[in-house]
Design an enzyme around this catalytic site. Structure first.
Site, PDB file in Angstrom:
ATOM      1  N   GLU A 152       5.048 -13.797  -9.285  1.00  0.00           N
ATOM      2  CA  GLU A 152       3.512 -14.847  -7.906  1.00  0.00           C
ATOM      3  C   GLU A 152       2.964 -13.640  -8.309  1.00  0.00           C
ATOM      4  O   GLU A 152       3.406 -12.646  -7.970  1.00  0.00           O
ATOM      5  CB  GLU A 152       4.154 -15.107  -7.528  1.00  0.00           C
ATOM      6  CG  GLU A 152       4.046 -15.763  -6.140  1.00  0.00           C
ATOM      7  CD  GLU A 152       2.992 -17.118  -6.742  1.00  0.00           C
ATOM      8  OE1 GLU A 152       3.915 -18.029  -7.450  1.00  0.00           O
ATOM      9  OE2 GLU A 152       2.257 -16.929  -7.205  1.00  0.00           O
ATOM     10  N   CYS A 266       2.340  -6.010   0.099  1.00  0.00           N
ATOM     11  CA  CYS A 266       2.644  -6.228  -1.215  1.00  0.00           C
ATOM     12  C   CYS A 266       2.163  -4.998  -1.296  1.00  0.00           C
ATOM     13  O   CYS A 266       2.734  -4.309  -2.044  1.00  0.00           O
ATOM     14  CB  CYS A 266       1.819  -7.300  -1.790  1.00  0.00           C
ATOM     15  SG  CYS A 266       2.342  -9.058  -1.603  1.00  0.00           S
TER      16      CYS A 266
HETATM   17  C1  UDX Z   1      -1.974  -8.631  -2.995  1.00  0.00           C
HETATM   18  C2  UDX Z   1      -2.258  -8.996  -4.727  1.00  0.00           C
HETATM   19  O1  UDX Z   1      -4.320  -8.910  -5.105  1.00  0.00           O
HETATM   20  C3  UDX Z   1      -1.027 -10.367  -5.254  1.00  0.00           C
HETATM   21  O2  UDX Z   1      -1.918 -10.318  -6.643  1.00  0.00           O
HETATM   22  C4  UDX Z   1       0.334 -10.423  -5.656  1.00  0.00           C
HETATM   23  O3  UDX Z   1       0.710 -10.685  -5.671  1.00  0.00           O
HETATM   24  C5  UDX Z   1       0.279  -9.459  -3.652  1.00  0.00           C
HETATM   25  O4  UDX Z   1      -0.603  -8.461  -3.343  1.00  0.00           O
HETATM   26  P1  UDX Z   1      -2.829  -9.658  -0.995  1.00  0.00           P
HETATM   27  O5  UDX Z   1      -2.078  -8.631  -0.777  1.00  0.00           O
HETATM   28  O6  UDX Z   1      -2.925 -10.743  -0.554  1.00  0.00           O
HETATM   29  O7  UDX Z   1      -2.093  -9.360  -2.912  1.00  0.00           O
HETATM   30  O8  UDX Z   1      -4.192  -8.132  -1.335  1.00  0.00           O
HETATM   31  P2  UDX Z   1      -5.027  -8.211  -2.393  1.00  0.00           P
HETATM   32  O9  UDX Z   1      -6.459  -9.174  -1.664  1.00  0.00           O
HETATM   33  O10 UDX Z   1      -5.299  -7.675  -3.643  1.00  0.00           O
HETATM   34  O11 UDX Z   1      -5.862  -7.224  -1.274  1.00  0.00           O
HETATM   35  C6  UDX Z   1      -5.072  -5.984  -0.633  1.00  0.00           C
HETATM   36  C7  UDX Z   1      -5.088  -4.698   0.465  1.00  0.00           C
HETATM   37  O12 UDX Z   1      -6.772  -4.062  -0.823  1.00  0.00           O
HETATM   38  C8  UDX Z   1      -6.544  -5.398   1.678  1.00  0.00           C
HETATM   39  O13 UDX Z   1      -5.572  -4.226   2.743  1.00  0.00           O
HETATM   40  C9  UDX Z   1      -7.952  -5.172   1.041  1.00  0.00           C
HETATM   41  O14 UDX Z   1      -9.088  -5.564   2.163  1.00  0.00           O
HETATM   42  C10 UDX Z   1      -7.623  -3.517   0.063  1.00  0.00           C
HETATM   43  N1  UDX Z   1      -8.975  -4.398  -0.951  1.00  0.00           N
HETATM   44  C11 UDX Z   1      -8.966  -4.497  -1.595  1.00  0.00           C
HETATM   45  C12 UDX Z   1     -10.062  -2.864  -0.994  1.00  0.00           C
HETATM   46  O15 UDX Z   1      -9.285  -2.237  -0.047  1.00  0.00           O
HETATM   47  N2  UDX Z   1     -11.012  -2.568  -1.629  1.00  0.00           N
HETATM   48  C13 UDX Z   1     -10.879  -3.820  -2.478  1.00  0.00           C
HETATM   49  O16 UDX Z   1     -11.401  -4.177  -3.255  1.00  0.00           O
HETATM   50  C14 UDX Z   1      -9.942  -4.954  -3.203  1.00  0.00           C
END
Ligand code: UDX
Length: 452
Positions: A152, A266
């Site tokens: 997923e 995650c």
């Molecule tokens: C992530 C993956 O994107 C997803 O595909 C997987 O299934 C689960 O983990 P999620 O945990 O919902 O999803 O968050 P995501 O939107 O990827 O962001 C993760 C973290 O990275 C957040 O804390 C966000 O603030 C940070 N982030 C994201 C950054 O610091 N910089 C970025 O450019 C993108």
């Protein structure tokens, strides 16, 4: 089709609701009876945009139900998705797979005939093979119970869209053209017919795709934050640099937002889980690579505390510091491994009086960190503040007028940990605007232009 979803946390509850939306008859199963009662009332036990609507719609039609009985789940369908949690083992990098193995041990002996068990949880590569062996041992129907893997990729805050319109489907099977494959193709028929790239692999590859995808996303974020460390040393601007990199199609701007780094349930856990598995397999190179990705991410939090200390004139103790943000990212009430709360806690440990404001995650934050102060209104939260830290980029924060806010704060100092505030607007309103990897506003730029 009739199907069950075993484990109704973030992943499982969303998957169950979305499968009902695709027209299937769905039974969600979880051992937590409070969670089951909540879901049967058509409510998610966490916030996810649109999920309550889907749950309410499909629990009302009867196409979606939830139970805490394994026997009921085993009798309900031939197809069972596993979406139980695979958290990090306390004090270790490796995954805790106990919920996954417990679910299989409970479900499989109750299956009266052939069935397909589809893992969705994120696991270390090799888990599906271990589960296949366990299923063979426990199943009354022997090898007529097949194990498949369908990782997923949903992101919190757009979980429904990511499930119903994924950018790809990955399905791993133990052999070619199995019954499990035909079952999964039927379940996802609408998604596949919409043209979604569908990649069929062996079990190990399917498991690894997920580990590799999250490790790559984490690497991209840590890469830009590592370069931000260099920017700090030479007075360069990480945001303009990221923008310039992003125009190269091979690099791309998405996931290249510099700042406080990644958190959540995650990415941090999956980087560590992948590291632990690489270590077990003797892949030392990958292990040290991922170790640095994780270390850069931890350093973002330390650098934020250092920058806060610098802005407080070298002493944090006794200062009132307001933090905008508690959720690990906007659009969710999830505070698991939240970078904002990690910084808040460290400032508190250093003797600051920390006030946190967040539009959605304060209830969860209060339970996890009773030592911090919480104020709902982000403007009132700044009353008397010696320093403001913007650590989760909710749109409501960016909309606040810094001139109005200036009347509340004791000192006009802001650190933007997510690069989402309008730096020029804030400095025009009299604030000293700072961020990791950026020359400070107004001081440094004035000096630079004077030098220029
Ligand atoms: C992530 C993956 O994107 C997803 O595909 C997987 O299934 C689960 O983990 P999620 O945990 O919902 O999803 O968050 P995501 O939107 O990827 O962001 C993760 C973290 O990275 C957040 O804390 C966000 O603030 C940070 N982030 C994201 C950054 O610091 N910089 C970025 O450019 C993108």
């Amino acid at each position: 089709m009739r199907l069950t979803v075993i484990g109704c946390g973030y992943l499982g509850a969303t998957h169950a609701a979305c499968m009902a939306e695709l027209g299937h008859e769905v039974l969600g199963m979880d051992t937590d009876s409070d969670r089951i009662a909540c879901l049967n009332r058509g409510k998610a036990p966490f916030f996810e945009q649109g999920l309550d609507d889907l749950l309410a719609t499909h629990t009302a039609t009867g196409r979606l139900r939830f139970t805490d009985s394994y026997t009921e789940a085993a009798d309900f369908a031939e197809l069972h998705f596993l979406g139980v949690g695979t958290p990090q083992l306390p004090g270790e990098g490796a995954y805790d797979l106990s919920q996954l193995f417990a679910a299989v041990r409970q479900l499989v002996p109750r299956l009266n005939g052939p069935a397909v068990i589809v893992g969705k949880s994120t696991v270390p590569v090799g888990t599906a093979a271990l589960l296949t062996a366990l299923v063979r041992e426990l199943s009354p129907a022997g090898d007529r119970v097949e194990v498949a893997w369908n990782p997923e990729f949903l992101r919190e805050s757009c979980a429904i869209e990511d499930t119903l319109c994924p950018d790809r489907l990955v399905m791993g099977f133990f052999a070619e053209r199995t019954w499990a494959e035909s079952m999964l193709r039927q379940v996802f028929a609408e998604i596949i017919e919409a043209g979604t790239p569908t990649i069929v692999t062996d079990l190990a590859t399917a498991e690894l795709v997920k580990s590799a995808a999250n490790a790559f996303l984490a690497t991209k974020i840590s890469f830009i934050n590592g370069v931000a460390e260099i920017c700090d040393l030479v007075g360069a601007d990480i945001r303009r640099l990221a923008e310039a990199l992003g125009h190269d199609d091979r690099i791309g701007i998405r996931g290249l937002r510099p700042g406080l780094g990644f958190g959540g349930g995650c990415l941090p856990k999956d980087v560590r889980g992948f590291m632990a598995r690489a270590g077990e397999l003797g892949a030392e190179g990958m292990l040290s690579f991922l170790r640095e990705v994780d270390a850069i991410n931890s350093r973002c939090r330390e650098r934020m505390v250092d920058l806060a200390r610098e802005q407080c004139g070298g002493v944090i103790r006794g200062k009132r510091i307001t933090i905008w943000g508690a959720a690990f990212k906007p659009g969710t009430d999830d505070i698991r491994d939240s970078p904002a709360l990690a910084v808040a806690q460290r400032l508190h440990e250093n003797g600051a009086e920390v006030v946190v404001s967040d539009p959605m995650a304060l209830d969860n934050a209060r339970k996890a960190h009773p030592e911090l102060h919480y104020i709902d209104d982000p403007i009132a939260a700044v009353d008397g503040a010696d320093l403001l830290l913007h650590l989760t980029e909710w749109a409501v924060f960016a909309d606040i007028d810094p001139r109005r806010l200036a009347m509340h704060a004791a000192a006009l100092k802001v650190i933007d940990g997510r690069g989402a505030l309008d730096a020029d607007r804030w400095s025009a309103a009299g604030w000293v605007y700072r961020a990791l990897g950026l020359p400070s506003l107004p001081d440094d730029r004035e000096q630079v232009s004077r030098r220029g």
